[in-house]
Each structure stands twice: as C-alpha cells, then as structure tokens.
Design a protein around this motif. Structure first.
Motif, PDB file in Angstrom:
ATOM      1  N   GLU A  45       5.030   0.917 -34.213  1.00  0.00           N
ATOM      2  CA  GLU A  45       6.624   1.349 -33.871  1.00  0.00           C
ATOM      3  C   GLU A  45       6.992   0.608 -32.420  1.00  0.00           C
ATOM      4  N   VAL A  46       8.001   0.311 -32.345  1.00  0.00           N
ATOM      5  CA  VAL A  46       8.273  -0.029 -30.785  1.00  0.00           C
ATOM      6  C   VAL A  46       9.030   1.130 -29.942  1.00  0.00           C
ATOM      7  N   TYR A  47       8.270   1.312 -28.919  1.00  0.00           N
ATOM      8  CA  TYR A  47       9.038   2.294 -27.684  1.00  0.00           C
ATOM      9  C   TYR A  47       9.327   1.711 -26.633  1.00  0.00           C
ATOM     10  N   PHE A  48      10.226   2.424 -26.063  1.00  0.00           N
ATOM     11  CA  PHE A  48      10.826   1.718 -24.692  1.00  0.00           C
ATOM     12  C   PHE A  48      10.081   2.810 -23.663  1.00  0.00           C
ATOM     13  N   PHE A  49       9.442   1.903 -22.647  1.00  0.00           N
ATOM     14  CA  PHE A  49       8.441   2.598 -21.572  1.00  0.00           C
ATOM     15  C   PHE A  49       9.107   2.533 -20.309  1.00  0.00           C
ATOM     16  N   VAL A  50       9.003   3.527 -19.275  1.00  0.00           N
ATOM     17  CA  VAL A  50       9.344   3.512 -17.814  1.00  0.00           C
ATOM     18  C   VAL A  50       8.227   3.833 -16.962  1.00  0.00           C
ATOM     19  N   ASN A  51       8.540   3.355 -15.760  1.00  0.00           N
ATOM     20  CA  ASN A  51       7.148   3.499 -14.900  1.00  0.00           C
ATOM     21  C   ASN A  51       7.201   4.774 -14.006  1.00  0.00           C
ATOM     22  N   ARG A  52       6.033   5.508 -14.526  1.00  0.00           N
ATOM     23  CA  ARG A  52       6.036   6.698 -13.394  1.00  0.00           C
ATOM     24  C   ARG A  52       4.560   6.815 -12.918  1.00  0.00           C
ATOM     25  N   ASN A  53       4.785   7.068 -11.717  1.00  0.00           N
ATOM     26  CA  ASN A  53       3.458   6.716 -10.747  1.00  0.00           C
ATOM     27  C   ASN A  53       2.428   5.918 -11.312  1.00  0.00           C
ATOM     28  N   GLY A  54       2.768   4.817 -11.572  1.00  0.00           N
ATOM     29  CA  GLY A  54       1.830   3.607 -11.957  1.00  0.00           C
ATOM     30  C   GLY A  54       1.552   3.642 -13.493  1.00  0.00           C
ATOM     31  N   ALA A  55       1.914   4.286 -14.410  1.00  0.00           N
ATOM     32  CA  ALA A  55       1.663   4.349 -15.522  1.00  0.00           C
ATOM     33  C   ALA A  55       2.945   4.210 -16.231  1.00  0.00           C
ATOM     34  N   TRP A  56       3.047   3.538 -17.380  1.00  0.00           N
ATOM     35  CA  TRP A  56       4.152   3.327 -18.265  1.00  0.00           C
ATOM     36  C   TRP A  56       4.413   4.440 -19.571  1.00  0.00           C
ATOM     37  N   ILE A  57       5.449   5.299 -19.519  1.00  0.00           N
ATOM     38  CA  ILE A  57       5.541   6.416 -20.334  1.00  0.00           C
ATOM     39  C   ILE A  57       6.754   6.173 -21.299  1.00  0.00           C
ATOM     40  N   PRO A  58       6.755   6.884 -22.451  1.00  0.00           N
ATOM     41  CA  PRO A  58       8.096   6.668 -23.367  1.00  0.00           C
ATOM     42  C   PRO A  58       9.243   7.150 -22.404  1.00  0.00           C
ATOM     43  N   LYS A  59      10.417   6.341 -22.419  1.00  0.00           N
ATOM     44  CA  LYS A  59      11.487   6.555 -21.901  1.00  0.00           C
ATOM     45  C   LYS A  59      12.142   8.098 -22.740  1.00  0.00           C
ATOM     46  N   GLN A  60      12.671   8.891 -22.069  1.00  0.00           N
ATOM     47  CA  GLN A  60      12.957  10.143 -22.551  1.00  0.00           C
ATOM     48  C   GLN A  60      14.382   9.964 -23.233  1.00  0.00           C
ATOM     49  N   GLY A  61      14.258  10.313 -24.395  1.00  0.00           N
ATOM     50  CA  GLY A  61      15.604  10.111 -25.340  1.00  0.00           C
ATOM     51  C   GLY A  61      16.011   8.867 -25.817  1.00  0.00           C
ATOM     52  N   ALA A  62      14.934   7.712 -25.547  1.00  0.00           N
ATOM     53  CA  ALA A  62      15.340   6.542 -26.105  1.00  0.00           C
ATOM     54  C   ALA A  62      14.834   6.449 -27.602  1.00  0.00           C
TER      55      ALA A  62
END
Length: 313
Positions: free
Chosen positions: A68-85
């Motif tokens: 699967e392809v997720y979109f990630f955003v950076n939070r405190n140095g880690a990339w986490i899935p972008k909410q609602g994406a």
C-alpha cells in the motif's frame, strides 16, 4: 547545450567511472511509525501538501509484495501517516506538478491474464489540487513500470516510458512529447521512441523522477540494474539529461551505490545491493538530497553533489 552520448555503458563501466567522481555523504535512515511492523521503502522525495511536507512511501510486510502507499508527515523526527489522507493499493509512488495540479502515481499489480500464479502490473495516474482531492485519470499499458510525466517550459508534456518485452527487452527508456494531459493515452505511450544505445540487452533501467532544468533540458533521476552470475540483483541510482527538442541525451552517470548508505535489513538476500531512486531535492548550494529505497526494506536519504548543475551552465 550539446549533449554528447558516447558508447553504451554497462553497470561495470559506470561503477569504475564513479570511483573517480565526488562521493555521496551524510547517509541517514528515515524513521517511519504508525504502520505496524511493515517496512516502508521506495519513497518519493518530500513535497508540499496543504503547507506541510509529505512523503509517499511503499508499505508492505517483509515476506510479501502486497503493498500500500501511504502519505507520511514528520512529527518529532519520525514520519507518521498523514491523518485523513487516502491510502492506495500501489507500489513505488511518485509525483509531479502539471498546470499547478498535483499528479500522483504508482504501480498497480494484478494477476497475469494468461500466466497463472504470476503477477502483472501497470502504472496508474491520479490528479487533484492536493492529496485529498486525487482522482484516477490514466492508466499505462499492462507490463509497464517507470512511466513518468513532466511539464516542459512551453507547457507541453514530456512522457518518459519504459517498455519491456518485444520493444524494450528487460526494460529500456523511451521519450515522447504531447501537447497536454488530454493527449496522454496508450497510443502515445506505446509509440514513444526508445533512447537508443542506453543499455545493453542483459541490463535494464528506468526513469524515477524527471526534473525541468533552468534551460529547458530534462534532468532524469533513474536507475540502472543487472543480475550477477548468482542471480542477485544490483540496482544503482543514476542520472542523465535529455533535450526534449532534439531527443539528444547525455551519458548515464551513477550517483550512489548501496555501500554509501547505512547498513540495514534486506527483503531477501538477492536484493541486498538494491538502491531504488525515489526523488532528488536540489538544494541550491551545489548539493542535492537523494531519497531512496534501500534493499527493498528501508528508506534512506543521502547528500550528493547536484548532478544537474553542470548541464545548466
């Protein structure tokens, strides 16, 4: 500018030449969280969405290629899935901007129509004003990965193809130009002429991310690959430059090898020496950051000398 193409260069020749070139530095592993124990690799470069940097990444279990392809955003140095994406059932994501619109794509896999138990694939394209707005608008030919689009200086569209089989063997790069996205169809893709003399038949390659250079040339980030005698795969990130007006192109140059990146896991032993170019961020200070999938198990970035500056002079 004149683009000089010499003989076909093999992986072995390119590796030898690269030993004398400026070497990459500052490798870093990207940390991804929020997808369980799955791997994230074959990422895009970061791009802006709704005012925030986002990375698209291929997410899959170590023992599977159901990705699967997720979109990630950076939070405190880690990339986490972008909410609602949205999450897409795709592999190997990429993006570009055309006419101010986000164009996103990836590889869709499905069972081969005639060979039982064999996967088959095509490249699928989406467009929208942002990630949340993406809608499918085009599919490439069955069996073609590494299909890319780029908006050129005059507003026309460059189409970079990679047929395999009768036309492209193990995979060769083609190029054509279309007036607009309305002309992006199977016929245009399939009729795109190959760039002759780029790969020997035993090796293969593809484009990962085209860049419009300041003088209208296309800088292409891609990969060249080969098998060794044991059947292991070797994938090397490379670049070359193409003149969309004349079809001339420069020699391929390597920009990194697996050994320049940090040590890490591999999906399988035969994939240990794989670097899959994701994207390049040109930083304006003479360097660029290469974002890449490494050994089909991790995502890393590394800094290189900007490979396209010399073509803009």
């Amino acid at each position: 500018m004149q683009l000089k193409k010499t003989d076909v260069k093999t992986c072995a020749t390119l590796l030898k030449e690269f030993q004398n070139a400026p070497q990459p530095f500052n490798p870093q592993k990207l940390i991804f969280k929020g997808v369980g124990d799955r791997d994230v690799y074959n990422i895009s470069a970061p791009f802006e969405d709704e005012g925030e940097l986002v990375i698209a990444g291929r997410v899959e279990p170590r023992d599977s290629e159901h990705s699967e392809v997720y979109f990630f955003v950076n939070r405190n140095g880690a990339w986490i899935p972008k909410q609602g994406a949205p999450v897409f059932q795709l592999q190997d994501p990429f993006f570009t901007k055309i006419g101010g619109e986000l164009i996103f794509g990836g590889v869709q896999t499905f069972p081969h129509p005639t060979v039982e138990g064999t996967p088959w694939w095509r490249t699928v394209f989406y467009r929208g004003k942002n990630i949340a707005d993406l809608k499918e608008f085009a599919k490439g030919p069955e069996g073609m990965k590494d299909l890319r689009l780029i908006e050129l200086q005059d507003g026309s569209i460059g189409v970079i193809t990679r047929p395999q089989g009768e036309k492209g063997g193990r995979g060769k790069i083609g190029f054509t130009r279309i007036p607009s996205l309305d002309h992006f169809n199977l016929q245009a893709i399939q009729e795109a002429p190959l760039l002759e003399g780029q790969f020997i038949d035993e090796e293969w390659g593809g484009a990962n991310e085209p860049h419009l250079l300041s003088n209208g040339l296309i800088g292409i980030l891609g990969h060249i690959a080969c098998f060794d005698e044991e059947g292991n795969r070797h994938y090397y990130p490379m670049v070359f430059v193409l003149n969309p007006d004349t079809g001339e192109f420069s020699d391929i140059e390597l920009i990194a090898t697996r050994s320049h990146f940090l040590k890490g896991a591999s999906k399988r032993p035969d994939l240990a020496d794989v670097v899959f170019s994701g994207g390049l961020i040109r930083k304006g200070d003479g360097t660029a950051d290469l974002y890449a999938g490494v050994s089909d198990a991790e995502a890393q970035k590394i800094t290189i000398v900007d490979p396209f500056i010399k073509y803009e002079k």
